[in-house]
Design an enzyme around this catalytic site. Structure first.
Site, PDB file in Angstrom:
ATOM      1  N   GLY A 133      35.330  47.069  42.959  1.00 38.44           N
ATOM      2  CA  GLY A 133      36.872  46.762  42.757  1.00 38.44           C
ATOM      3  C   GLY A 133      36.863  47.530  41.395  1.00 38.44           C
ATOM      4  O   GLY A 133      37.338  46.948  40.696  1.00 38.44           O
TER       5      GLY A 133
ATOM      6  N   ARG B  53      39.688  51.105  38.635  1.00 43.15           N
ATOM      7  CA  ARG B  53      40.531  50.621  38.057  1.00 43.15           C
ATOM      8  C   ARG B  53      40.463  49.138  37.271  1.00 43.15           C
ATOM      9  O   ARG B  53      39.505  48.391  38.005  1.00 43.15           O
ATOM     10  CB  ARG B  53      42.070  51.223  38.194  1.00 43.15           C
ATOM     11  CG  ARG B  53      42.139  50.241  39.687  1.00 43.15           C
ATOM     12  CD  ARG B  53      43.456  50.831  40.470  1.00 43.15           C
ATOM     13  NE  ARG B  53      43.780  50.196  41.569  1.00 43.15           N
ATOM     14  CZ  ARG B  53      45.325  49.147  41.041  1.00 43.15           C
ATOM     15  NH1 ARG B  53      45.999  48.523  40.238  1.00 43.15           N
ATOM     16  NH2 ARG B  53      45.169  48.220  42.000  1.00 43.15           N
TER      17      ARG B  53
ATOM     18  N   ASN C 228      34.357  48.947  51.866  1.00 45.02           N
ATOM     19  CA  ASN C 228      35.531  47.615  52.058  1.00 45.02           C
ATOM     20  C   ASN C 228      34.764  46.657  51.951  1.00 45.02           C
ATOM     21  O   ASN C 228      33.748  46.038  52.946  1.00 45.02           O
ATOM     22  CB  ASN C 228      36.160  48.092  53.195  1.00 45.02           C
ATOM     23  CG  ASN C 228      36.767  46.815  53.839  1.00 45.02           C
ATOM     24  OD1 ASN C 228      37.114  45.622  53.082  1.00 45.02           O
ATOM     25  ND2 ASN C 228      37.885  47.212  54.664  1.00 45.02           N
ATOM     26  N   VAL C 229      34.704  45.623  51.286  1.00 44.59           N
ATOM     27  CA  VAL C 229      34.326  44.631  51.055  1.00 44.59           C
ATOM     28  C   VAL C 229      33.967  43.116  51.836  1.00 44.59           C
ATOM     29  O   VAL C 229      33.489  42.534  52.152  1.00 44.59           O
ATOM     30  CB  VAL C 229      34.111  43.588  49.066  1.00 44.59           C
ATOM     31  CG1 VAL C 229      33.786  44.898  48.270  1.00 44.59           C
ATOM     32  CG2 VAL C 229      34.834  43.212  49.546  1.00 44.59           C
TER      33      VAL C 229
ATOM     34  N   TYR D 231      46.121  33.873  47.085  1.00 43.70           N
ATOM     35  CA  TYR D 231      45.440  33.543  46.230  1.00 43.70           C
ATOM     36  C   TYR D 231      44.610  32.710  45.533  1.00 43.70           C
ATOM     37  O   TYR D 231      43.453  32.520  45.302  1.00 43.70           O
ATOM     38  CB  TYR D 231      46.783  34.808  45.401  1.00 43.70           C
ATOM     39  CG  TYR D 231      45.483  34.709  43.664  1.00 43.70           C
ATOM     40  CD1 TYR D 231      44.781  36.236  44.230  1.00 43.70           C
ATOM     41  CD2 TYR D 231      45.174  34.736  42.163  1.00 43.70           C
ATOM     42  CE1 TYR D 231      43.481  36.579  42.755  1.00 43.70           C
ATOM     43  CE2 TYR D 231      45.022  35.010  41.539  1.00 43.70           C
ATOM     44  CZ  TYR D 231      44.247  36.088  42.308  1.00 43.70           C
ATOM     45  OH  TYR D 231      43.578  36.946  40.839  1.00 43.70           O
TER      46      TYR D 231
ATOM     47  N   ALA E  72      43.618  29.697  46.967  1.00 47.79           N
ATOM     48  CA  ALA E  72      42.781  29.162  47.875  1.00 47.79           C
ATOM     49  C   ALA E  72      41.683  29.925  47.804  1.00 47.79           C
ATOM     50  O   ALA E  72      40.325  29.226  48.021  1.00 47.79           O
ATOM     51  CB  ALA E  72      43.097  29.393  49.146  1.00 47.79           C
TER      52      ALA E  72
ATOM     53  N   LYS F 176      40.391  31.870  45.635  1.00 51.49           N
ATOM     54  CA  LYS F 176      39.735  31.524  43.862  1.00 51.49           C
ATOM     55  C   LYS F 176      38.743  30.117  43.237  1.00 51.49           C
ATOM     56  O   LYS F 176      38.158  29.987  43.043  1.00 51.49           O
ATOM     57  CB  LYS F 176      40.611  31.987  42.825  1.00 51.49           C
ATOM     58  CG  LYS F 176      42.000  33.609  42.877  1.00 51.49           C
ATOM     59  CD  LYS F 176      40.120  34.067  42.682  1.00 51.49           C
ATOM     60  CE  LYS F 176      40.696  35.896  42.180  1.00 51.49           C
ATOM     61  NZ  LYS F 176      39.351  36.656  42.261  1.00 51.49           N
TER      62      LYS F 176
ATOM     63  N   ILE G  66      46.319  38.337  32.365  1.00 57.40           N
ATOM     64  CA  ILE G  66      45.553  40.128  31.903  1.00 57.40           C
ATOM     65  C   ILE G  66      46.442  41.028  32.051  1.00 57.40           C
ATOM     66  O   ILE G  66      47.147  41.144  32.813  1.00 57.40           O
ATOM     67  CB  ILE G  66      44.049  40.158  32.344  1.00 57.40           C
ATOM     68  CG1 ILE G  66      43.358  39.079  32.024  1.00 57.40           C
ATOM     69  CG2 ILE G  66      42.941  41.554  31.923  1.00 57.40           C
ATOM     70  CD1 ILE G  66      42.766  38.140  31.025  1.00 57.40           C
TER      71      ILE G  66
END
Length: 252
Positions: free
Chosen positions: A13, A16, A63-64, A155, A157, A159, A188
């Site tokens: 990723g 950018r 594509n991970v 999100y 869950a 992380k 951020i």
């Protein structure tokens, strides 16, 4: 001084945002970088930008969520640079909505990128790292994975899962001299957070103890430290980079 000369680093990723800032920081410190993202045009453009500045970089579209892409990503680094020294699992997405409105597709997509993607890339990278008997892996989690957040159940869950995964990998891989840590960014300034209304951002900024939002460089600096020899006795931690946290009512 931190020096990554003769070391290779894969940053997922990294076309950018935070990923690009991390890749640039490592390049500035002498690392040979693999720029990886799903967007082919952006991935190649970022790699060319790095090369124009005199840095060593190659683009690898991946594509991970796909195991074969993760393996190809690691293989490309090994073939080009002769080693896989550092992996930064940064790729991530959000599909925010309240739980009662969340579709299964939104849940699955976020888990696939943010958690399964970390698994895929880590599993691929540890094979050469174990042969080398050294390596560093840094996983990007979030303060939301620690404190939760309304409208981000998927999100949070994903992380939180990254934190547990990091701890397990650190214990499992320590005997092979592979360190595994995580970074938990707070608010951020990125393209993703730019879409938040100004009044909400102002309230969040006020709630942060240091009184400012973070920059991508704040995360890049933390990653560089954790990957460096200065952190050679640090493994299995989640480092919050969040300006001291949020005051009561600010929410994380």
């Amino acid at each position: 001084m931190i020096d990554f000369k003769n070391r290779s680093v894969i940053v997922t990723g990294s076309a950018r945002g935070i990923g690009k800032a991390i890749a640039l920081k490592f390049a500035e410190l002498g690392a040979k970088v693999v720029i990886s993202d799903m967007n082919e045009e952006a991935t190649k453009a970022t790699a060319e930008e790095f090369k124009s500045k005199g840095y060593t970089a190659i683009p690898v579209v991946a594509n991970v969520t796909k195991e074969e892409d993760a393996v190809a990503l690691v293989d490309a680094c090994q073939k080009e640079y002769g080693s896989v020294d550092i992996l930064i699992n940064n790729a991530g997405i959000t599909k925010d909505t309240l739980l009662m409105r969340m579709k299964k597709e939104q849940w699955d997509a976020v888990i696939a990128v943010n958690l399964t993607g970390v698994f895929n890339c880590t599993q691929a990278a540890i094979k050469p790292m174990m042969k080398q008997k050294k390596g560093v892996i840094i996983n990007m989690t979030s303060v939301v994975g620690i404190g939760g957040n309304a409208g981000q159940a998927n999100y949070a869950a994903s992380k939180a899962g990254v934190i547990g995964f990091t701890l397990s990998c650190a214990k499992e891989l320590a005997s092979r001299n592979i360190r595994v840590n995580a970074i938990a960014p707070g608010f951020i300034e990125t393209d993703m957070t730019a879409a938040i209304p100004d009044n909400i951002k102002a309230g969040m900024k006020k709630a942060i103890y240091l009184g400012r939002t973070g920059k991508p460089d704040d995360i890049a600096n933390a990653a560089a430290f954790l990957a460096s020899d200065s952190a050679s006795y640090i493994s299995g931690i989640t480092l919050p980079v969040h300006g001291g946290g949020f005051r009561e009512g600010g929410g994380e």
